[in-house]
Design a protein around this motif. Structure first.
Motif, short mmCIF file in Angstrom:
data_model
loop_
_atom_site.label_atom_id
_atom_site.label_comp_id
_atom_site.label_asym_id
_atom_site.label_seq_id
_atom_site.Cartn_x
_atom_site.Cartn_y
_atom_site.Cartn_z
N ASP A 111 0.79 -1.29 -0.06
CA ASP A 111 -0.04 0.00 -0.01
C ASP A 111 0.94 1.19 -0.11
O ASP A 111 1.86 1.24 0.65
CB ASP A 111 -0.91 -0.10 1.42
CG ASP A 111 -2.07 -0.99 1.34
OD1 ASP A 111 -2.30 -1.47 0.05
OD2 ASP A 111 -2.27 -1.57 2.33
N ASP A 113 1.27 3.94 1.68
CA ASP A 113 0.98 4.64 2.99
C ASP A 113 2.02 4.54 3.88
O ASP A 113 2.80 3.80 3.92
CB ASP A 113 -0.25 3.43 3.74
CG ASP A 113 -0.65 3.83 4.89
OD1 ASP A 113 -0.15 4.50 5.74
OD2 ASP A 113 -1.87 3.41 5.21
N PRO A 114 2.25 5.56 4.48
CA PRO A 114 3.47 5.92 5.30
C PRO A 114 3.66 4.92 6.62
O PRO A 114 4.57 4.58 6.99
CB PRO A 114 3.41 7.15 5.88
CG PRO A 114 2.15 7.69 5.61
CD PRO A 114 1.58 6.99 4.48
N HIS A 115 2.58 4.13 6.72
CA HIS A 115 2.50 3.26 7.81
C HIS A 115 2.48 1.78 7.40
O HIS A 115 2.76 0.86 8.40
CB HIS A 115 1.19 3.41 8.61
CG HIS A 115 1.04 4.83 9.33
ND1 HIS A 115 1.80 5.22 10.25
CD2 HIS A 115 0.14 5.63 8.87
CE1 HIS A 115 1.51 6.44 10.45
NE2 HIS A 115 0.42 6.95 9.68
N PHE A 116 2.80 1.47 6.33
CA PHE A 116 2.69 0.19 5.85
C PHE A 116 4.28 -0.26 5.90
O PHE A 116 5.31 0.51 5.55
CB PHE A 116 2.47 0.29 4.20
CG PHE A 116 2.45 -1.24 3.57
CD1 PHE A 116 1.24 -2.04 3.52
CD2 PHE A 116 3.68 -1.66 2.97
CE1 PHE A 116 1.17 -3.06 3.09
CE2 PHE A 116 3.62 -2.97 2.41
CZ PHE A 116 2.42 -3.77 2.66
N ASP A 117 4.44 -1.29 6.33
CA ASP A 117 5.63 -2.01 6.57
C ASP A 117 6.19 -2.79 5.41
O ASP A 117 5.91 -3.82 5.18
CB ASP A 117 5.55 -2.88 7.72
CG ASP A 117 6.95 -3.54 8.19
OD1 ASP A 117 8.16 -2.83 7.71
OD2 ASP A 117 7.05 -4.32 9.06
#
Length: 139
Positions: A111, A113-117
């Motif tokens: 994704d 998304d900045p929070h996607f690992d």
């Protein structure tokens, strides 16, 4: 090498789409390009093409426009593609999209998304890239 000790028990299982099975063995014959080749890339003052750039000898980073431009991929002699935005809700090129090109495809359903690992994919993607750099280049 300590990094080689990281294996399936140490990493989360990523969801991967691939045209061919991912049976990449550790390849010990890869050699880092000579310093002169790396310097050429750093100091060549080549203007950016806007959509794709060579970041290492025979290793390019491109965007959606490059990924979907089959003729440009053919002209560049691209033989392997890593898509870090694979999947039907992202950049859905996939192995079927490239079936008329001599390209091996490796997709990661990540994704934007900045929070996607994304780090859980690094080891396997690095192995794939290393194997691709070791494979014979046929245009």
């Amino acid at each position: 090498m300590a990094f080689d000790l990281l294996c399936k028990d140490d990493l989360l299982r990523p969801r991967i789409r691939s045209a061919s099975s991912l049976t990449l063995r550790s390849q010990s014959n890869y050699q880092t390009p000579p310093l002169t080749e790396l310097q050429r890339l750093l100091w060549a003052h080549q203007p950016s093409t806007g959509h794709v750039n060579e970041v290492w000898p025979n290793l390019y980073v491109g965007d959606l426009f490059t990924a979907r431009d089959k003729e440009q991929l053919r002209r560049m002699g691209i033989t392997h593609i890593v898509n870090a935005a694979a999947g039907r809700f992202h950049i859905d090129t996939g192995a079927k999209f490239y079936r008329d090109l001599p390209v091996d495809y490796y997709g990661i359903e990540a994704d934007d998304d900045p929070h996607f690992d994304l780090s859980i994919y690094f080891y396997q993607a690095a192995r794939y890239i290393r194997a691709a750099l070791n494979s014979p280049r046929e245009y």
